[in-house]
Design an enzyme around this catalytic site. Structure first.
Site, PDB file in Angstrom:
ATOM      1  N   GLY A   1       2.833   0.812   4.497  1.00  0.00           N
ATOM      2  CA  GLY A   1       2.988   2.384   5.040  1.00  0.00           C
ATOM      3  C   GLY A   1       3.695   3.076   3.915  1.00  0.00           C
TER       4      GLY A   1
ATOM      5  N   GLY B   1       5.120  -2.060  -2.475  1.00  0.00           N
ATOM      6  CA  GLY B   1       5.132  -2.855  -1.325  1.00  0.00           C
ATOM      7  C   GLY B   1       3.675  -3.066  -1.085  1.00  0.00           C
TER       8      GLY B   1
ATOM      9  N   ARG C   1     -11.982   7.178  -0.752  1.00  0.00           N
ATOM     10  CA  ARG C   1     -12.296   6.874   0.662  1.00  0.00           C
ATOM     11  C   ARG C   1     -12.627   8.030   1.336  1.00  0.00           C
ATOM     12  NH1 ARG C   1      -6.547   3.982   1.060  1.00  0.00           N
ATOM     13  NH2 ARG C   1      -7.146   1.799   0.278  1.00  0.00           N
TER      14      ARG C   1
ATOM     15  N   ARG D   1      -6.576  -8.130  -0.175  1.00  0.00           N
ATOM     16  CA  ARG D   1      -5.282  -7.475  -0.183  1.00  0.00           C
ATOM     17  C   ARG D   1      -4.035  -8.413   0.454  1.00  0.00           C
ATOM     18  NH1 ARG D   1      -5.556  -1.132  -0.754  1.00  0.00           N
ATOM     19  NH2 ARG D   1      -7.364  -1.131  -2.181  1.00  0.00           N
TER      20      ARG D   1
ATOM     21  N   ARG E   1      -6.460   0.613   9.942  1.00  0.00           N
ATOM     22  CA  ARG E   1      -6.646   1.764   9.000  1.00  0.00           C
ATOM     23  C   ARG E   1      -8.365   1.760   8.886  1.00  0.00           C
ATOM     24  NH1 ARG E   1      -3.778   2.010   3.013  1.00  0.00           N
ATOM     25  NH2 ARG E   1      -5.350   0.548   2.750  1.00  0.00           N
TER      26      ARG E   1
HETATM   27  N1  LIG Z   1       5.786   2.049  10.986  1.00  0.00           N
HETATM   28  C1  LIG Z   1       4.734   2.137  11.182  1.00  0.00           C
HETATM   29  N2  LIG Z   1       4.044   1.513  12.319  1.00  0.00           N
HETATM   30  C2  LIG Z   1       2.860   1.278  12.537  1.00  0.00           C
HETATM   31  N3  LIG Z   1       1.818   1.990  11.585  1.00  0.00           N
HETATM   32  C3  LIG Z   1       2.084   2.662  10.626  1.00  0.00           C
HETATM   33  C4  LIG Z   1       3.462   2.262  10.241  1.00  0.00           C
HETATM   34  N4  LIG Z   1       3.523   3.192   9.162  1.00  0.00           N
HETATM   35  C5  LIG Z   1       2.248   3.130   8.634  1.00  0.00           C
HETATM   36  N5  LIG Z   1       1.536   2.857   9.450  1.00  0.00           N
HETATM   37  C6  LIG Z   1       0.028   2.699   9.699  1.00  0.00           C
HETATM   38  O1  LIG Z   1      -0.654   1.723   8.746  1.00  0.00           O
HETATM   39  C7  LIG Z   1      -1.620   1.958   8.080  1.00  0.00           C
HETATM   40  C8  LIG Z   1      -1.445   1.853   6.563  1.00  0.00           C
HETATM   41  O2  LIG Z   1      -0.382   2.751   6.165  1.00  0.00           O
HETATM   42  P1  LIG Z   1      -0.503   3.334   4.643  1.00  0.00           P
HETATM   43  O3  LIG Z   1      -1.944   3.664   4.448  1.00  0.00           O
HETATM   44  O4  LIG Z   1       0.558   4.559   4.693  1.00  0.00           O
HETATM   45  O5  LIG Z   1      -0.246   2.176   3.592  1.00  0.00           O
HETATM   46  P2  LIG Z   1      -0.013   1.841   2.304  1.00  0.00           P
HETATM   47  O6  LIG Z   1       1.126   0.939   2.063  1.00  0.00           O
HETATM   48  O7  LIG Z   1      -0.035   3.196   1.527  1.00  0.00           O
HETATM   49  O8  LIG Z   1      -1.135   1.223   1.714  1.00  0.00           O
HETATM   50  P3  LIG Z   1      -2.031   0.996   0.381  1.00  0.00           P
HETATM   51  O9  LIG Z   1      -1.231   0.301  -0.654  1.00  0.00           O
HETATM   52  O10 LIG Z   1      -3.076   0.128   0.468  1.00  0.00           O
HETATM   53  O11 LIG Z   1      -2.292   2.498   0.000  1.00  0.00           O
HETATM   54  C9  LIG Z   1      -1.957   3.326   8.370  1.00  0.00           C
HETATM   55  O12 LIG Z   1      -3.179   3.411   9.370  1.00  0.00           O
HETATM   56  C10 LIG Z   1      -0.539   4.013   8.853  1.00  0.00           C
HETATM   57  O13 LIG Z   1      -0.818   5.031   9.867  1.00  0.00           O
HETATM   58  N1  LIG Z   2       0.309  -0.089 -11.087  1.00  0.00           N
HETATM   59  C1  LIG Z   2      -0.159   0.796 -10.336  1.00  0.00           C
HETATM   60  N2  LIG Z   2      -0.504   0.458  -8.950  1.00  0.00           N
HETATM   61  C2  LIG Z   2      -0.880   1.763  -8.197  1.00  0.00           C
HETATM   62  C3  LIG Z   2      -1.058   2.908  -8.778  1.00  0.00           C
HETATM   63  N3  LIG Z   2      -1.389   3.768  -7.799  1.00  0.00           N
HETATM   64  C4  LIG Z   2      -1.644   3.141  -6.570  1.00  0.00           C
HETATM   65  N4  LIG Z   2      -1.258   1.763  -7.085  1.00  0.00           N
HETATM   66  C5  LIG Z   2      -1.100   0.510  -5.969  1.00  0.00           C
HETATM   67  O1  LIG Z   2      -2.410   0.167  -5.874  1.00  0.00           O
HETATM   68  C6  LIG Z   2      -2.592  -0.348  -4.255  1.00  0.00           C
HETATM   69  C7  LIG Z   2      -3.716  -0.144  -3.644  1.00  0.00           C
HETATM   70  O2  LIG Z   2      -3.904   1.164  -3.424  1.00  0.00           O
HETATM   71  P1  LIG Z   2      -4.941   1.761  -2.742  1.00  0.00           P
HETATM   72  O3  LIG Z   2      -4.894   3.269  -2.590  1.00  0.00           O
HETATM   73  O4  LIG Z   2      -6.286   1.358  -3.208  1.00  0.00           O
HETATM   74  O5  LIG Z   2      -4.797   1.356  -1.153  1.00  0.00           O
HETATM   75  C8  LIG Z   2      -1.299   0.082  -3.588  1.00  0.00           C
HETATM   76  O6  LIG Z   2      -0.191  -0.905  -3.448  1.00  0.00           O
HETATM   77  C9  LIG Z   2      -0.568   1.155  -4.596  1.00  0.00           C
HETATM   78  O7  LIG Z   2       0.746   1.040  -4.547  1.00  0.00           O
HETATM   79  C10 LIG Z   2      -0.902   3.081 -10.241  1.00  0.00           C
HETATM   80  O8  LIG Z   2      -0.869   4.183 -10.736  1.00  0.00           O
HETATM   81  N5  LIG Z   2      -0.201   2.006 -10.743  1.00  0.00           N
END
Ligand SMILES: Nc1ncnc2c1ncn2[C@@H]1O[C@H](COP(=O)(O)OP(=O)(O)OP(=O)(O)O)[C@@H](O)[C@H]1O
Ligand SMILES: Nc1nc2c(ncn2[C@@H]2O[C@H](COP(=O)(O)O)[C@@H](O)[C@H]2O)c(=O)[nH]1
Length: 263
Positions: A93, A88, A121, A225, A214
């Site tokens: 999230g 995603g 981070r 992004r 975030r």
């Molecule tokens: N359902 C929700 N409603 C509101 N805020 C949310 C929800 N889900 C996640 N968040 C918040 O949104 C922000 C982004 O969430 P998260 O870091 O889990 O995203 P991610 O998809 O893992 O991003 P990335 O791919 O960059 O690692 C965080 O600050 C989290 O607390």
């Molecule tokens: N193809 C891959 N994508 C990955 C991997 N680990 C994380 N991710 C994706 O990167 C983005 C950015 O992550 P972030 O931690 O810098 O916010 C996120 O969409 C992850 O799903 C991997 O091993 N392979």
């Protein structure tokens, strides 16, 4: 290869064990398993089993390295639950949902710790959130066939090592991968049979808000992004790659819907 015959080929092994070693012998058992034995041992010391799998990934590796390739199966395993691949756009999230799963079911799920060349981070720990790594080192390991998949994401290299997935399986847990859509496509083509889940935001505005709030990226990185998010949302929803598409509007509702998929 001839059934029942011991031969002295040392195939390239996908996975971490057993290590390639001169003096090991292999014997084909039935149609799809290879018994690995220490060649000089008397009585015969069994080192483990390798399964002959003929997936696209294995074929690619065979071509790439121009040698026989087999996948290490760690012996005969009973029914293992399929790994879960969560994809995603950045900020939707995924990490939040995965953390909830890991916290609520610590003995059931294990996170596949990816490698990345991006900087850690504030609260991220090496070996827990990612294996933070140097690009040259990671590229070398990719060339050596140590990665199940890898992709360039938002200007950095990310990848899932075969070992990262095995560590979870060895702990008897169900593996969760948080990877981008390109990576998900590679996993689908690999020997790993996973369930593919795509998480959508309720709106693009909400996605941008979450990413900004975030507070982990610079404005330039946020723009990159968001730009990539548009493409990912299009691909994720149209590709037919994903088995389930969930909207992460209300976090608790999305989490409940996610859990339903596993039971
Ligand atoms: N359902 C929700 N409603 C509101 N805020 C949310 C929800 N889900 C996640 N968040 C918040 O949104 C922000 C982004 O969430 P998260 O870091 O889990 O995203 P991610 O998809 O893992 O991003 P990335 O791919 O960059 O690692 C965080 O600050 C989290 O607390
Ligand atoms: N193809 C891959 N994508 C990955 C991997 N680990 C994380 N991710 C994706 O990167 C983005 C950015 O992550 P972030 O931690 O810098 O916010 C996120 O969409 C992850 O799903 C991997 O091993 N392979």
């Amino acid at each position: 290869m001839i059934y029942g015959e011991i031969f002295r080929t040392i195939p390239m092994v996908l996975g971490t064990k057993p290590k390639q070693c001169k003096g090991h012998s292999a014997m084909l058992l039935g149609k799809d398993r290879i018994l690995i034995v220490r060649g000089d041992s008397s009585p015969m010391i069994v080192l483990g089993f390798l399964r002959l799998v003929d997936t696209k990934f294995v074929r690619q590796q065979r071509e790439k390295f121009d040698t026989e390739v087999v996948a290490w199966s760690k012996g005969v395993r009973a029914h293992a639950e399929k790994p879960i691949n969560i994809s995603g756009p950045s900020g939707v999230g995924k990490g939040t949902l995965v953390s909830k799963l890991m916290k609520d079911f610590p003995s059931m799920f294990g996170f596949s710790v990816s490698h990345t060349t991006r900087a850690p981070r504030n609260k991220e720990k090496d070996g827990v959130h990612y294996h933070f790594t140097d690009r040259i080192v990671m590229e070398k390991e990719i060339k050596a066939g140590k990665f199940l998949e890898f992709a360039s994401v938002h200007g950095n290299l990310y990848g899932t090592s075969i070992e990262a997935v095995e560590v979870v399986a060895d702990a008897g847990k169900r593996c969760i991968l948080d990877i981008d859509v390109q990576g998900a496509r590679s996993v689908k083509a690999s020997s790993l049979e996973a369930i593919f889940i795509f998480i959508c935001p309720p709106s693009f505005e909400e996605l941008e808000k979450r990413l900004r709030e975030r507070g982990t990226e610079t404005e330039e990185q946020i723009q990159k992004r968001l730009q990539n998010a548009r493409a990912e949302l299009e691909q994720g929803q149209a590709s037919g790659l994903f088995d389930h598409i969930l909207v992460n509007g209300d976090l608790e509702t999305c989490y409940e819907n996610l859990k339903v998929i596993f039971y």
